[in-house]
Design a protein around this motif. Structure first.
Motif, PDB file in Angstrom:
ATOM      1  N   UNK A  45      45.594  26.733  26.551  1.00  0.00           N
ATOM      2  CA  UNK A  45      44.865  27.746  27.317  1.00  0.00           C
ATOM      3  C   UNK A  45      45.244  27.670  28.802  1.00  0.00           C
ATOM      4  N   UNK A  46      45.502  26.462  29.272  1.00  0.00           N
ATOM      5  CA  UNK A  46      45.929  26.323  30.675  1.00  0.00           C
ATOM      6  C   UNK A  46      47.332  26.899  30.860  1.00  0.00           C
ATOM      7  N   UNK A  47      48.201  26.694  29.883  1.00  0.00           N
ATOM      8  CA  UNK A  47      49.561  27.253  29.972  1.00  0.00           C
ATOM      9  C   UNK A  47      49.490  28.786  29.982  1.00  0.00           C
ATOM     10  N   UNK A  48      48.569  29.333  29.166  1.00  0.00           N
ATOM     11  CA  UNK A  48      48.448  30.795  29.086  1.00  0.00           C
ATOM     12  C   UNK A  48      47.674  31.393  30.259  1.00  0.00           C
ATOM     13  N   UNK A  49      47.023  30.547  31.060  1.00  0.00           N
ATOM     14  CA  UNK A  49      46.285  31.059  32.216  1.00  0.00           C
ATOM     15  C   UNK A  49      44.825  31.350  31.921  1.00  0.00           C
ATOM     16  N   UNK A  50      44.345  30.916  30.755  1.00  0.00           N
ATOM     17  CA  UNK A  50      42.941  31.156  30.418  1.00  0.00           C
ATOM     18  C   UNK A  50      42.028  30.078  31.016  1.00  0.00           C
ATOM     19  N   UNK A  52      41.954  27.204  34.483  1.00  0.00           N
ATOM     20  CA  UNK A  52      42.689  26.818  35.697  1.00  0.00           C
ATOM     21  C   UNK A  52      43.312  25.422  35.585  1.00  0.00           C
ATOM     22  N   UNK A  53      44.464  25.263  36.223  1.00  0.00           N
ATOM     23  CA  UNK A  53      45.129  23.965  36.267  1.00  0.00           C
ATOM     24  C   UNK A  53      44.608  23.234  37.501  1.00  0.00           C
ATOM     25  N   UNK A  54      44.064  22.041  37.309  1.00  0.00           N
ATOM     26  CA  UNK A  54      43.448  21.297  38.416  1.00  0.00           C
ATOM     27  C   UNK A  54      44.508  20.705  39.335  1.00  0.00           C
ATOM     28  N   UNK A  58      53.291  24.147  36.882  1.00  0.00           N
ATOM     29  CA  UNK A  58      53.765  24.785  35.656  1.00  0.00           C
ATOM     30  C   UNK A  58      54.797  25.837  36.012  1.00  0.00           C
ATOM     31  N   UNK A  59      55.985  25.689  35.456  1.00  0.00           N
ATOM     32  CA  UNK A  59      57.059  26.660  35.715  1.00  0.00           C
ATOM     33  C   UNK A  59      57.439  27.348  34.416  1.00  0.00           C
ATOM     34  N   UNK A  60      57.630  28.672  34.484  1.00  0.00           N
ATOM     35  CA  UNK A  60      58.088  29.438  33.323  1.00  0.00           C
ATOM     36  C   UNK A  60      59.308  30.223  33.767  1.00  0.00           C
ATOM     37  N   UNK A  67      49.288  28.877  39.244  1.00  0.00           N
ATOM     38  CA  UNK A  67      48.019  29.565  39.521  1.00  0.00           C
ATOM     39  C   UNK A  67      48.118  31.076  39.269  1.00  0.00           C
ATOM     40  N   UNK A  68      49.128  31.489  38.516  1.00  0.00           N
ATOM     41  CA  UNK A  68      49.302  32.931  38.243  1.00  0.00           C
ATOM     42  C   UNK A  68      48.249  33.401  37.251  1.00  0.00           C
ATOM     43  N   UNK A  69      47.711  34.629  37.448  1.00  0.00           N
ATOM     44  CA  UNK A  69      46.743  35.138  36.478  1.00  0.00           C
ATOM     45  C   UNK A  69      47.400  35.359  35.109  1.00  0.00           C
ATOM     46  N   UNK A  70      46.583  35.290  34.065  1.00  0.00           N
ATOM     47  CA  UNK A  70      47.162  35.351  32.714  1.00  0.00           C
ATOM     48  C   UNK A  70      47.933  36.656  32.485  1.00  0.00           C
TER      49      UNK A  70
END
Ligand code: ATP
Length: 231
Positions: A45-50, A52-54, A58-60, A67-70
């Protein structure tokens, strides 16, 4: 394609995902395994943006999406099929599938291709999603994600609550996706199925990755040891 560096994901003070680092190449398949509560869904869920990453990054496809929105992640080609399917039960299969196109990456997936991939859905396309069998609902949930043209497809417990025969059907479809080069992270409780599906086995225990190996280089015993923290 995906690079996670020391990710921490928290619920309040509780660190559900702890310093998780993971690199994934295009076309790879990962089976993410671990006991209940290990942190698998939280990580996905954090990878998908659902969630927040504390801390961590994360790079895609080399873009920093920490911190990009889902919705931006979906536009870039990252799509999650959540545990429990989350369909709109009062809407038809076709309407649910079309919703998957609301935010999307340009590409080849459309209704026709989803119906080719899941032929069982064709005759039910105008049926309300709430009236479908578990297998049809799961196929619809995967199809809805495919409508966004994902390059990385994340599948959280796709076989949960399905009969063995229906699980076989769902797997036949996702094996087709794997074999045509879709990059896939799969959470699966059935170890044997997970291992035979994926090229890599990644095992989590108490929020951390405790095993990350090619499935050909590991065996059930080693994975079970990691699963229960017995190494
Ligand atoms: P499962 O197979 O049961 O889904 P999982 O490996 O996916 O397990 P998570 O659901 O990610 O595990 O849960 C990781 C930890 O975070 C668990 O200890 C769980 O109790 C906790 N947790 C999950 N969701 C929340 C929440 N919304 N609030 C607080 N704690 C949560």
């Amino acid at each position: 394609m995906l690079l996670a560096k020391a990710l921490d994901v928290r619920y309040g003070q509780f660190r559900a995902v702890r310093e998780v680092s993971l690199e994934m190449k295009q076309g790879e398949t990962i089976a993410l395994i671990g006991a209940n509560g290990a942190g698998k869904s939280t990580l996905l869920r954090a990878i998908a943006g659902a969630l927040p990453i504390h801390s961590g990054a994360l790079l895609f496809k080399q873009d920093d999406i920490t911190h990009a929105p889902s919705c931006d992640r979906v536009k870039q080609g990252l799509s999650l099929v959540p545990e429990g399917r989350r369909l709109f039960t009062d809407m038809t299969i076709e309407e649910n599938l079309l919703l998957g196109q609301t935010i999307h990456r340009p590409g080849e997936w459309d209704l026709e291709r989803v119906f080719e991939t899941f032929p069982n859905l064709v005759k039910r396309r105008y049926a309300k999603a709430g009236s479908l069998s578990g297998g049809e609902q799961q196929a619809t949930a995967i199809g809805r994600s495919l409508m966004s043209n994902p390059e990385l497809l994340i599948l959280d417990e796709v076989s949960l609550g399905l009969s063995p025969l229906v699980v076989d059907q769902v797997y036949a479809s996702i094996e087709k996706l794997r074999d045509t080069g879709t990059t896939i992270i799969l959470v699966e409780q059935a170890l044997d199925r997970a291992i035979s599906f994926a090229k890599r086995a990644v095992c989590m225990l108490e929020g951390r990755i405790v095993l990350d190996k090619l499935t050909v280089d590991t065996d059930r015993h080693e994975i079970t040891q990691a699963y229960f923290g017995l190494q």
